[in-house]
Motif scaffolding. Sequence first.
Motif, PDB file in Angstrom:
ATOM      1  N   PRO A 221       0.801  -1.235   0.000  1.00 29.65           N
ATOM      2  CA  PRO A 221       0.000   0.000   0.000  1.00 29.65           C
ATOM      3  C   PRO A 221       0.828   1.276   0.000  1.00 29.65           C
ATOM      4  O   PRO A 221       0.341   2.347  -0.372  1.00 29.65           O
ATOM      5  CB  PRO A 221      -0.826  -0.113   1.289  1.00 29.65           C
ATOM      6  CG  PRO A 221      -0.737  -1.521   1.707  1.00 29.65           C
ATOM      7  CD  PRO A 221       0.537  -2.048   1.179  1.00 29.65           C
ATOM      8  N   LEU A 222       2.071   1.152   0.429  1.00 28.39           N
ATOM      9  CA  LEU A 222       2.922   2.342   0.527  1.00 28.39           C
ATOM     10  C   LEU A 222       3.623   2.693  -0.791  1.00 28.39           C
ATOM     11  O   LEU A 222       4.291   3.714  -0.874  1.00 28.39           O
ATOM     12  CB  LEU A 222       3.981   2.129   1.622  1.00 28.39           C
ATOM     13  CG  LEU A 222       3.457   1.900   3.035  1.00 28.39           C
ATOM     14  CD1 LEU A 222       4.616   1.584   3.978  1.00 28.39           C
ATOM     15  CD2 LEU A 222       2.703   3.131   3.526  1.00 28.39           C
ATOM     16  N   ARG A 223       3.506   1.865  -1.815  1.00 27.60           N
ATOM     17  CA  ARG A 223       4.207   2.108  -3.072  1.00 27.60           C
ATOM     18  C   ARG A 223       3.719   3.375  -3.763  1.00 27.60           C
ATOM     19  O   ARG A 223       4.483   4.071  -4.438  1.00 27.60           O
ATOM     20  CB  ARG A 223       4.064   0.913  -4.005  1.00 27.60           C
ATOM     21  CG  ARG A 223       4.816  -0.319  -3.492  1.00 27.60           C
ATOM     22  CD  ARG A 223       4.674  -1.510  -4.432  1.00 27.60           C
ATOM     23  NE  ARG A 223       5.434  -1.314  -5.663  1.00 27.60           N
ATOM     24  CZ  ARG A 223       4.898  -1.145  -6.859  1.00 27.60           C
ATOM     25  NH1 ARG A 223       3.565  -1.131  -6.992  1.00 27.60           N
ATOM     26  NH2 ARG A 223       5.656  -0.979  -7.915  1.00 27.60           N
ATOM     27  N   VAL A 224       2.387   3.680  -3.592  1.00 24.13           N
ATOM     28  CA  VAL A 224       1.837   4.909  -4.191  1.00 24.13           C
ATOM     29  C   VAL A 224       2.461   6.134  -3.545  1.00 24.13           C
ATOM     30  O   VAL A 224       2.854   7.097  -4.223  1.00 24.13           O
ATOM     31  CB  VAL A 224       0.296   4.927  -4.035  1.00 24.13           C
ATOM     32  CG1 VAL A 224      -0.271   6.218  -4.618  1.00 24.13           C
ATOM     33  CG2 VAL A 224      -0.322   3.720  -4.699  1.00 24.13           C
ATOM     34  N   GLN A 225       2.572   6.132  -2.231  1.00 23.71           N
ATOM     35  CA  GLN A 225       3.206   7.247  -1.520  1.00 23.71           C
ATOM     36  C   GLN A 225       4.685   7.381  -1.916  1.00 23.71           C
ATOM     37  O   GLN A 225       5.188   8.489  -2.096  1.00 23.71           O
ATOM     38  CB  GLN A 225       3.079   7.036  -0.017  1.00 23.71           C
ATOM     39  CG  GLN A 225       3.745   8.134   0.809  1.00 23.71           C
ATOM     40  CD  GLN A 225       3.674   7.834   2.297  1.00 23.71           C
ATOM     41  OE1 GLN A 225       2.959   6.910   2.720  1.00 23.71           O
ATOM     42  NE2 GLN A 225       4.417   8.626   3.081  1.00 23.71           N
TER      43      GLN A 225
END
Length: 616
Positions: free
Chosen positions: A80-84
């Motif tokens: 989920p943190l790849r977008v950030q």
Amino acid sequence: MPKKAFAHFHVDNKLNNPSTINQSSNEKNSSVSFTGDEIFQDITSFSESVANEIRFRFSILNIIVKECHDSGVTAKKIEPLRVQLQREISRPIPSSITIYRWWLKYRDSDFKITSLAPKTKKKGNSSIKVPDIVSEYISHSIERVISAEKLNINNAFKSVRKKVRIYNLTHNTSYKYPSYETIRKRIKKFTPYEKLAKSKGERVAKREFRRMGKKIQTESILERVEIDHTQLDLFAVHSTYRTTIGRPWLTQLVDCHSKSVIGFYLGFEPPSCTSLTLALKNAIKRKDTLLSNSPSVKGKWLCYGIPDLLVTDNGKEFLSKSFMQTCDSLFINVHQNKVETPDNKPHTERQYGTTNTSLLNDLPGKAFSNYLIREGYSSETEATLTVDEITEIYLIWLIDIFHKKSNTRGTNCPNVTWNLSARIWPPNEFKGTDDELDFCFADKITRSLRKEGIYLKKDLYYSNERLAEYRGKKGNHTVTIKYNPESLGYIWVLDEDCESYFKVPAINFEYASGISLWLHEKNMELKKVLSHTEYNQESEIDAEIAIDEIVDKSMSLKKTTLTNRKRAARYQENTKRAKNSQPYIPPQSKELPSSSDSRVDASNIDDDFNWEIDYV
């Protein structure tokens, strides 16, 4: 980001792992020591592209650890943190599995940033793609390229193509020819050490790539002295005829503490016991007498004394029994370096380089080792200096320039260092006379004592009253003698009763006192040649044949007894002597008898003929 930000995730694991605790305590208690095997690495150890990749991976892990501070880092939490991550970092973000692998590698390395470096050097196919026979041909050609043969790469490439073509024709195969780049890349994989070992040998490669250690440390003058020979890069001419006669030899002794040249020999005597003896005598003695014959030298040569340690190479003159006996008598320790290790005598090697560059470079008749440099310059034609003139120039340069001048680093001046050290530890001076020094360096041999004296060499005999007395007590026997090869005027004979030597002159002292052993042997060779100038082998054989014919003819005459042959010979001898002693007067009234009638046949003399003896 500080290391503590990552460490708290694994504190429990460390506490529960006793091996980790023991390792930490051992590291604290161990003393700091340098073994040379430690490896030090940081981000500056890598290339710029690899360092940028490390920073990129570290920035991703920094953001992920901040977000997963309480719950720990897992692959599911990273996704989920790849977008950030993509919003904050301009480069493409790898998959969550890849990022998680970076994290594991970073954690297992105890949070070392260098663990994030990509292993790009291990990428690629390391297996050989060409057939075995073609690879063998390539390896053989590469051996010729990096060996002493030094075949160029283009010729090696052509050689491989030819061999592959011949193999295809003879074995009905269709192997492809390797490219030029294939051979070049294989050669590039060889290290400089491997290339040098192939071309010049393992010993040279080890010496070239050895570790550099501390310089040899000395505390006083004459503590360590190095000696070596070299042939000067300079041609000399004859003193009378001014014709070029070759390059002289230079033997030098260099003191390792002061870097002074303490003795030398310059001449045409090749490396031998003679040149070694002359240089060592020059080093031991004071130089006042030598400099008195060279008024052009203004300074003083301070160096003299007996060395404590003499460092040599493995030349046969340094291995001779006579040299070792001389050093024992003077209490000189000798250290012989290993074969092909000139770096163990750095001071003499460096001194020869200084002599060639600083002194001989401007003199007429200098020689060049590179034929391209000497092109257009004839060293033999340009030579104008004799050996005596070269020696005087060498003394002026050595005493008035080299010994007074500091080195380029300004850390040593030979004369200054010698004087300072001599005040604390004076040189070990030889207290005897020149004759006693010659006796120490004399060669020891055994010879027979006979009525005619002692025979040393051809046409060289020695005798005096003391020797005759000694023979009267001991008789003819083998004696131990010592002689100086540089002057054969005297020898020293060992008196076994007194356990000492006494001096005996040569019978032909005028000749022997003015020559050396080498010159005497050359004189004997010349004398032998001159004595055979009238000799002709064919004439000698013809004379021997004529003698044999006379003997055969005389023996063929018919004789009955040995007595008759003796009488006939006596008759012929007396007749011949009478004819030679009385002049011939022809008679006036009578005719001369024919020569055939007047001749008496000695072979027909009767054995019973009455030989009358007239007693007076």
